[in-house]
Design an enzyme around this catalytic site. Structure first.
Site, short mmCIF file in Angstrom:
data_model
loop_
_atom_site.label_atom_id
_atom_site.label_comp_id
_atom_site.label_asym_id
_atom_site.label_seq_id
_atom_site.Cartn_x
_atom_site.Cartn_y
_atom_site.Cartn_z
N ILE A 83 49.21 -58.61 43.01
CA ILE A 83 47.86 -58.31 42.51
C ILE A 83 47.94 -57.39 41.30
O ILE A 83 48.43 -56.26 41.40
CB ILE A 83 47.00 -57.66 43.62
CG1 ILE A 83 47.05 -58.50 44.91
CG2 ILE A 83 45.56 -57.48 43.12
CD1 ILE A 83 46.70 -59.96 44.73
N LYS A 84 47.44 -57.89 40.18
CA LYS A 84 47.44 -57.10 38.95
C LYS A 84 46.20 -56.21 38.90
O LYS A 84 45.07 -56.69 39.05
CB LYS A 84 47.44 -58.04 37.74
CG LYS A 84 48.64 -57.85 36.83
CD LYS A 84 48.62 -58.91 35.75
CE LYS A 84 49.52 -58.52 34.61
NZ LYS A 84 49.43 -59.51 33.52
N ILE A 85 46.46 -54.93 38.69
CA ILE A 85 45.40 -53.92 38.73
C ILE A 85 45.52 -53.08 37.45
O ILE A 85 46.64 -52.70 37.07
CB ILE A 85 45.63 -52.97 39.95
CG1 ILE A 85 45.67 -53.76 41.26
CG2 ILE A 85 44.64 -51.83 39.97
CD1 ILE A 85 44.34 -54.05 41.88
#
Ligand code: G3P
Length: 216
Positions: A83-85
């Protein structure tokens, strides 16, 4: 240093995977939008069928609860989804919560070493410093990679991987590897350029010409 492809284009991923060099794929909302008409979930699932490695899917929420909600949803699509945050305070909250739920994160849009240090302390699996976009401002983007690698290597508790992002040319790949990055994520065009050399082409031509002209 591992090589990831920075794209959501399935043809590029299929081709680069066939070279046997691909360890993962990163996407972002701009790259997904470039693939007109492609559904996000379907695209990520198709990438997962082509590459057996981490695949980054980016959240678009600005608040931590929204990022966590998106992250939990995307992570359920495939075990390889990361998950890119974004590198924000809300992002830190989301990273620590997702990490608590054993969901791996890639903290993106990193432009200084303090963002990288705090992301690691929050439990990021990957940090993504944007080398090319820093270069665009007239500052040496590679220095950020060097500083993050130094900071992380001095702290035995940090296991976060340094992913060199916003790669614009083959020299960025070389310098990332020398600086100690764990991963470079590259546009397909840069990977193609990385295997081109005029002396290689000329050498092949010469070998073939000599071979054809040999006396038997
Ligand atoms: O995916 C993040 C990053 O690699 C984007 O690169 O070329 O848009 O600065 P760029």
């Amino acid at each position: 240093m591992q090589i990831y492809l920075d794209t959501a284009n399935l043809d590029e991923i299929r081709e680069a995977a066939s070279w046997g060099i691909l360890s993962g794929v990163t996407t972002n909302p701009s790259l997904i939008a470039r693939e007109k008409g492609a559904d996000f979930k379907t695209t990520i699932a198709e990438i997962a069928n082509l590459v057996d490695g981490p695949i980054s899917a980016e959240t678009i929420s600005l608040d931590a609860p929204g990022m966590v909600q998106e992250g939990v949803e995307y992570a359920a699509w495939h075990p390889n989804v990361i998950i890119k945050i974004p590198s924000t305070i809300e992002g830190l909250k989301a990273v620590s919560e997702l990490s608590r739920q054993n969901i791996r994160t890639n903290v993106t849009l990193c432009f200084n070493p303090t963002q990288a240090l705090l992301a690691a302390r929050a439990g990021a699996f990957i940090i993504s410093p944007f080398v090319g976009r820093i270069d665009d401002t007239g500052v040496d983007g590679m220095q950020l990679i060097r500083e993050i690698v130094t900071i992380y290597r001095q702290d035995p508790e940090i296991t976060t991987k340094v992913l060199s992002a916003s790669i614009r040319h083959p020299r960025h790949i070389v310098d990332s590897a020398i600086a100690g990055a764990d991963i470079a994520t590259c546009p397909f065009k840069v990977l193609q350029l990385s295997m081109k050399h005029p002396l290689t082409d000329r050498g092949i031509e010469q070998f073939l010409a000599d071979w054809r002209s040999r006396s038997e």
